[in-house]
Design a protein around this motif. Structure first.
Motif, PDB file in Angstrom:
ATOM      1  N   ASP A 283      13.320  31.139  41.705  1.00 13.65           N
ATOM      2  CA  ASP A 283      14.079  30.129  42.447  1.00 13.65           C
ATOM      3  C   ASP A 283      13.197  28.936  42.796  1.00 13.65           C
ATOM      4  O   ASP A 283      13.575  27.786  42.607  1.00 13.65           O
ATOM      5  CB  ASP A 283      14.703  30.744  43.716  1.00 13.65           C
ATOM      6  CG  ASP A 283      13.695  31.414  44.643  1.00 13.65           C
ATOM      7  OD1 ASP A 283      12.545  31.640  44.214  1.00 13.65           O
ATOM      8  OD2 ASP A 283      14.057  31.707  45.795  1.00 13.65           O
ATOM      9  N   ASP A 284      11.999  29.229  43.282  1.00 16.94           N
ATOM     10  CA  ASP A 284      11.095  28.135  43.645  1.00 16.94           C
ATOM     11  C   ASP A 284      10.604  27.379  42.408  1.00 16.94           C
ATOM     12  O   ASP A 284      10.478  26.159  42.424  1.00 16.94           O
ATOM     13  CB  ASP A 284       9.900  28.683  44.434  1.00 16.94           C
ATOM     14  CG  ASP A 284      10.323  29.225  45.797  1.00 16.94           C
ATOM     15  OD1 ASP A 284      11.142  28.564  46.462  1.00 16.94           O
ATOM     16  OD2 ASP A 284       9.848  30.306  46.179  1.00 16.94           O
ATOM     17  N   MET A 285      10.341  28.111  41.335  1.00 16.32           N
ATOM     18  CA  MET A 285       9.857  27.439  40.122  1.00 16.32           C
ATOM     19  C   MET A 285      10.936  26.533  39.533  1.00 16.32           C
ATOM     20  O   MET A 285      10.628  25.473  38.984  1.00 16.32           O
ATOM     21  CB  MET A 285       9.386  28.468  39.093  1.00 16.32           C
ATOM     22  CG  MET A 285       8.114  29.220  39.473  1.00 16.32           C
ATOM     23  SD  MET A 285       6.750  28.133  39.982  1.00 16.32           S
ATOM     24  CE  MET A 285       6.531  27.145  38.505  1.00 16.32           C
ATOM     25  N   GLU A 286      12.176  26.948  39.676  1.00 15.18           N
ATOM     26  CA  GLU A 286      13.271  26.089  39.205  1.00 15.18           C
ATOM     27  C   GLU A 286      13.273  24.765  39.976  1.00 15.18           C
ATOM     28  O   GLU A 286      13.499  23.690  39.413  1.00 15.18           O
ATOM     29  CB  GLU A 286      14.607  26.817  39.397  1.00 15.18           C
ATOM     30  CG  GLU A 286      15.798  26.040  38.874  1.00 15.18           C
ATOM     31  CD  GLU A 286      17.119  26.745  39.195  1.00 15.18           C
ATOM     32  OE1 GLU A 286      17.104  27.970  39.438  1.00 15.18           O
ATOM     33  OE2 GLU A 286      18.146  26.059  39.227  1.00 15.18           O
ATOM     34  N   PHE A 288      10.577  23.364  41.423  1.00 13.37           N
ATOM     35  CA  PHE A 288       9.415  22.558  41.007  1.00 13.37           C
ATOM     36  C   PHE A 288       9.687  21.877  39.664  1.00 13.37           C
ATOM     37  O   PHE A 288       9.298  20.733  39.442  1.00 13.37           O
ATOM     38  CB  PHE A 288       8.158  23.429  40.914  1.00 13.37           C
ATOM     39  CG  PHE A 288       7.634  23.861  42.247  1.00 13.37           C
ATOM     40  CD1 PHE A 288       7.281  22.915  43.211  1.00 13.37           C
ATOM     41  CD2 PHE A 288       7.513  25.198  42.562  1.00 13.37           C
ATOM     42  CE1 PHE A 288       6.808  23.303  44.449  1.00 13.37           C
ATOM     43  CE2 PHE A 288       7.036  25.604  43.793  1.00 13.37           C
ATOM     44  CZ  PHE A 288       6.685  24.656  44.742  1.00 13.37           C
ATOM     45  N   GLU A 289      10.349  22.600  38.783  1.00 17.36           N
ATOM     46  CA  GLU A 289      10.657  22.031  37.474  1.00 17.36           C
ATOM     47  C   GLU A 289      11.633  20.854  37.614  1.00 17.36           C
ATOM     48  O   GLU A 289      11.521  19.850  36.929  1.00 17.36           O
ATOM     49  CB  GLU A 289      11.258  23.117  36.582  1.00 17.36           C
ATOM     50  CG  GLU A 289      11.587  22.651  35.182  1.00 17.36           C
ATOM     51  CD  GLU A 289      12.171  23.783  34.338  1.00 17.36           C
ATOM     52  OE1 GLU A 289      12.941  24.595  34.884  1.00 17.36           O
ATOM     53  OE2 GLU A 289      11.838  23.859  33.152  1.00 17.36           O
ATOM     54  N   LYS A 290      12.582  21.003  38.535  1.00 16.68           N
ATOM     55  CA  LYS A 290      13.627  19.994  38.675  1.00 16.68           C
ATOM     56  C   LYS A 290      13.140  18.763  39.433  1.00 16.68           C
ATOM     57  O   LYS A 290      13.483  17.631  39.074  1.00 16.68           O
ATOM     58  CB  LYS A 290      14.801  20.629  39.436  1.00 16.68           C
ATOM     59  CG  LYS A 290      16.138  19.939  39.231  1.00 16.68           C
ATOM     60  CD  LYS A 290      17.278  20.907  39.583  1.00 16.68           C
ATOM     61  CE  LYS A 290      18.247  20.273  40.559  1.00 16.68           C
ATOM     62  NZ  LYS A 290      19.238  21.231  41.089  1.00 16.68           N
ATOM     63  N   ILE A 292       9.655  18.267  40.915  1.00 21.93           N
ATOM     64  CA  ILE A 292       8.235  17.928  41.042  1.00 21.93           C
ATOM     65  C   ILE A 292       7.611  17.606  39.684  1.00 21.93           C
ATOM     66  O   ILE A 292       6.948  16.593  39.526  1.00 21.93           O
ATOM     67  CB  ILE A 292       7.445  19.082  41.718  1.00 21.93           C
ATOM     68  CG1 ILE A 292       8.055  19.399  43.092  1.00 21.93           C
ATOM     69  CG2 ILE A 292       5.963  18.723  41.845  1.00 21.93           C
ATOM     70  CD1 ILE A 292       7.926  18.290  44.119  1.00 21.93           C
ATOM     71  N   ASP A 293       7.804  18.491  38.716  1.00 17.72           N
ATOM     72  CA  ASP A 293       7.156  18.316  37.415  1.00 17.72           C
ATOM     73  C   ASP A 293       8.017  19.022  36.364  1.00 17.72           C
ATOM     74  O   ASP A 293       8.059  20.245  36.304  1.00 17.72           O
ATOM     75  CB  ASP A 293       5.744  18.908  37.452  1.00 17.72           C
ATOM     76  CG  ASP A 293       5.014  18.772  36.115  1.00 17.72           C
ATOM     77  OD1 ASP A 293       5.656  18.410  35.100  1.00 17.72           O
ATOM     78  OD2 ASP A 293       3.794  19.027  36.095  1.00 17.72           O
ATOM     79  N   SER A 294       8.690  18.226  35.543  1.00 16.05           N
ATOM     80  CA  SER A 294       9.673  18.793  34.615  1.00 16.05           C
ATOM     81  C   SER A 294       9.036  19.692  33.556  1.00 16.05           C
ATOM     82  O   SER A 294       9.726  20.465  32.902  1.00 16.05           O
ATOM     83  CB  SER A 294      10.435  17.660  33.923  1.00 16.05           C
ATOM     84  OG  SER A 294       9.541  16.871  33.160  1.00 16.05           O
ATOM     85  N   GLN A 295       7.709  19.590  33.389  1.00 13.45           N
ATOM     86  CA  GLN A 295       7.043  20.368  32.337  1.00 13.45           C
ATOM     87  C   GLN A 295       6.443  21.670  32.859  1.00 13.45           C
ATOM     88  O   GLN A 295       5.875  22.445  32.083  1.00 13.45           O
ATOM     89  CB  GLN A 295       5.929  19.530  31.702  1.00 13.45           C
ATOM     90  CG  GLN A 295       6.418  18.249  31.066  1.00 13.45           C
ATOM     91  CD  GLN A 295       7.426  18.527  29.972  1.00 13.45           C
ATOM     92  OE1 GLN A 295       7.163  19.283  29.038  1.00 13.45           O
ATOM     93  NE2 GLN A 295       8.611  17.941  30.112  1.00 13.45           N
ATOM     94  N   VAL A 296       6.542  21.908  34.160  1.00 10.19           N
ATOM     95  CA  VAL A 296       5.692  22.940  34.756  1.00 10.19           C
ATOM     96  C   VAL A 296       6.014  24.342  34.221  1.00 10.19           C
ATOM     97  O   VAL A 296       5.109  25.116  33.909  1.00 10.19           O
ATOM     98  CB  VAL A 296       5.760  22.875  36.305  1.00 10.19           C
ATOM     99  CG1 VAL A 296       7.119  23.297  36.830  1.00 10.19           C
ATOM    100  CG2 VAL A 296       4.668  23.703  36.916  1.00 10.19           C
ATOM    101  N   VAL A 297       7.269  24.669  34.073  1.00  6.39           N
ATOM    102  CA  VAL A 297       7.619  26.014  33.612  1.00  6.39           C
ATOM    103  C   VAL A 297       7.244  26.190  32.139  1.00  6.39           C
ATOM    104  O   VAL A 297       6.675  27.208  31.734  1.00  6.39           O
ATOM    105  CB  VAL A 297       9.119  26.290  33.833  1.00  6.39           C
ATOM    106  CG1 VAL A 297       9.548  27.555  33.110  1.00  6.39           C
ATOM    107  CG2 VAL A 297       9.422  26.404  35.333  1.00  6.39           C
ATOM    108  N   THR A 446       2.515  24.968  40.399  1.00  9.47           N
ATOM    109  CA  THR A 446       3.680  24.315  40.995  1.00  9.47           C
ATOM    110  C   THR A 446       3.898  22.900  40.475  1.00  9.47           C
ATOM    111  O   THR A 446       4.980  22.339  40.651  1.00  9.47           O
ATOM    112  CB  THR A 446       3.513  24.216  42.528  1.00  9.47           C
ATOM    113  OG1 THR A 446       2.315  23.488  42.814  1.00  9.47           O
ATOM    114  CG2 THR A 446       3.429  25.593  43.155  1.00  9.47           C
ATOM    115  N   GLY A 447       2.855  22.308  39.898  1.00  9.93           N
ATOM    116  CA  GLY A 447       2.960  20.913  39.493  1.00  9.93           C
ATOM    117  C   GLY A 447       2.687  19.955  40.637  1.00  9.93           C
ATOM    118  O   GLY A 447       2.773  18.738  40.456  1.00  9.93           O
ATOM    119  N   MET A 448       2.373  20.490  41.814  1.00  9.69           N
ATOM    120  CA  MET A 448       2.038  19.627  42.949  1.00  9.69           C
ATOM    121  C   MET A 448       0.732  18.905  42.626  1.00  9.69           C
ATOM    122  O   MET A 448      -0.276  19.533  42.298  1.00  9.69           O
ATOM    123  CB  MET A 448       1.887  20.453  44.230  1.00  9.69           C
ATOM    124  CG  MET A 448       3.174  21.126  44.681  1.00  9.69           C
ATOM    125  SD  MET A 448       4.400  19.942  45.277  1.00  9.69           S
ATOM    126  CE  MET A 448       3.631  19.430  46.828  1.00  9.69           C
TER     127      MET A 448
END
Length: 466
Positions: A283-286, A288-290, A292-297, A446-448
């Motif tokens: 849920d959290d990774m979704e 971050f992807e949406k 924070i960073d679209s490439q993170v996952v 996280t892409g942070m």
RNA sequence: UCCUCAGUAGCUCAAUGGUAGAGCAUCCGGCUGUUAACCGGAGGGUUGUAGGUUCGAGUCCUACCUGAGGAGCCA
């Protein structure tokens, strides 16, 4: 009524129709003149908030519920029901709403329901965990910490609590925070007029640790597989998105292991961590992807699925010298890799994590094992796109005579490392280890973009609020 | 420590050296099984601090403070 976490209610582990109590902080309230209000309630147990439907029949509806806003804490007794609206499968039909705590100045409550800059949220670090982003970071940080301990435990490693207060400086470099109880204004002086630390608390100079490595080596040479996981401190005046004055580090140390086994362990650890986060914090990774960073996952999956690239320092130099782009700093064998070089290797050349090994002896610290040929040491850095160096490690110099000659080369008095030399005098064995920066790992996951935003209360030069 | 950029309403930002504004948030009203809600109205300012130039400074100059990015150092 049973108290339930919102994660349980939204996760499907509570039956529809159940009477439950939930507690948390209101994100938003939306009113309907049809006679009820919607409260988005978050308790931090998961990313999503629970929609509470509070009807005008509640005794405190007009007096209290209609004035509940962002940041208020409430307790709700109610029945879990299927939602009649879109956007959520279940919601809580409230039988009672009790306000635990009001927000006394809603106009100035910092966490208003709008977008905030991370710079602003750092100024309200005590309230930022109430945002989507920082709640997600905190949960991912927790999951990573748990995964680290589980990984090492499953692989036979013992967690060693190395000291926070030390007398030695691992690297012989890096600024240290002094630990002292001497009078700061009028300290006792020695004959040369300098503060007399023999009268200090420990009878000598003491500092906060910059690394648990030397201490954990002692336990390694008794228990074979060990690691540390704790805070470390660097008083360097660094102003970048990758540095903190107080940060957490994971340092495994393995006896009867060489550099290759060390690199294998680093790769296995990182892959395990990324896999666990993708599974357990979807849920959290979704989010971050949406947001924070679209490439993170995608990036994490590619790390999990592919072997790490490995190259020696000498090969890296050849790659950089053959690169079509120009570098600000010259590339020549013997010079340390600059940030721009590391970024090129990991971001442009291989496009995923890369392990660079066998650096020139002259640019690495005394404890790294000298390779055959005497020009390089068994060092390794793991470089990650966007972060740079995420792991630094080496096979350690286990031969006393070589270690002593390295002390001499580095201008270090061996007398300061008496107990460390003992480890080479009494049953020495080849061993190797590395340090993994925890915040840099979270940043990568996280892409942070800034490590100040993946630790709850960041400490940086000039900033120790909260 | 060095280099660069930025400080204006709670937040994000406008404002040619000439009357300090908008969006969001907040409060009030309207509307709606709503959900980044929507519509209308209201309140909200020592323009980071201290000097200077000017008839006049948010705007130009100097110093300082704070923040951000980068370098170095590292994790």
């Amino acid at each position: 009524m049973a108290k339930r976490a919102i994660a349980e209610l939204l996760g499907g582990s509570v039956a529809i129709g159940a009477d439950v109590t939930v507690q948390g902080w209101v994100r938003t309230r939306r009113d309907s003149k049809a006679g009820f209000s919607f409260l988005q309630l978050n308790d931090g147990s998961c990313f999503d908030s629970l929609q509470v439907v509070a009807g005008s029949g509640l005794p405190n509806y007009s007096r209290e519920v209609l004035h509940v806003g962002s940041g208020c804490s409430i307790r709700v007794d109610g029945k879990l029901v299927e939602s009649r609206g879109r956007g959520q499968s279940v919601e809580l039909q409230a039988d009672a709403v009790h306000v635990e705590g009001w927000v006394d100045d809603p106009d100035h409550y910092p966490i208003s329901p709008k977008r905030h800059s991370f710079e602003f949220l750092r100024e309200v670090a005590h309230l930022r965990p109430r945002t989507n982003t920082f709640g997600a970071v905190a949960r991912v940080r927790h999951t990573l910490a748990q995964a680290i301990h589980k990984f090492f435990d499953a692989n036979g490693y013992f967690w060693i609590h190395t000291p926070i207060i030390t007398a030695s400086d691992t690297e012989g470099a890096g600024e240290l925070f002094r630990v002292s109880v001497l009078d700061a204004v009028n300290p006792p002086k020695d004959q040369s007029g300098r503060p007399d630390f023999s009268q200090d608390f420990f009878g000598r100079e003491a500092f906060l640790t910059v690394s648990g490595q030397l201490n954990v080596e002692a336990y390694c040479l008794a228990m074979t597989k060990v690691y540390t996981f704790g805070p470390t401190f660097r008083a360097e005046n660094s102003h970048t998105s990758r540095h903190l004055s107080e940060f957490w580090m994971i340092e495994p140390e393995t006896a009867f292991a060489d550099l290759h086994a060390n690199a294998d362990l680093a790769e296995a650890l990182l892959k395990h961590l990324f896999r666990v986060v993708l599974e357990e914090r979807a849920d959290d990774m979704e989010f971050f992807e949406k947001r924070i960073d679209s490439q993170v996952v995608r990036r994490l999956r590619s790390v999990v699925d592919q072997p790490f690239e490995r190259m020696t320092y000498s090969e890296a130099i050849r790659v950089l010298q053959g690169a079509s782009r120009k570098f600000e700093f010259p590339v020549e064998w013997g010079a340390d890799l600059q940030s721009e070089h590391e970024r090129f290797l990991t971001e442009q050349h291989v496009r995923r994590p890369v392990v660079v090994t066998n650096y020139p002896k002259a640019i690495k610290p005394f404890y790294m094992r000298v390779d055959d040929g005497g020009q390089t040491v068994a060092a390794m850095d793991v470089l990650a796109p966007g972060i740079g160096e995420i792991i630094g490690g080496s096979q350690r110099e286990e031969r006393l005579e070589v270690l002593d000659s390295r002390f001499a080369d580095c201008g270090i008095d061996p007398a300061h490392y008496g107990w460390y030399r003992d480890l080479r005098r009494y049953g020495t064995v080849p061993h190797a280890g590395f340090g993994l920066g925890f915040e840099r790992t979270i940043s990568y996951v996280t892409g942070m973009a800034n490590v100040r935003d993946v630790i709850p209360f960041p400490r940086t030069p000039g900033s120790v609020d909260f």
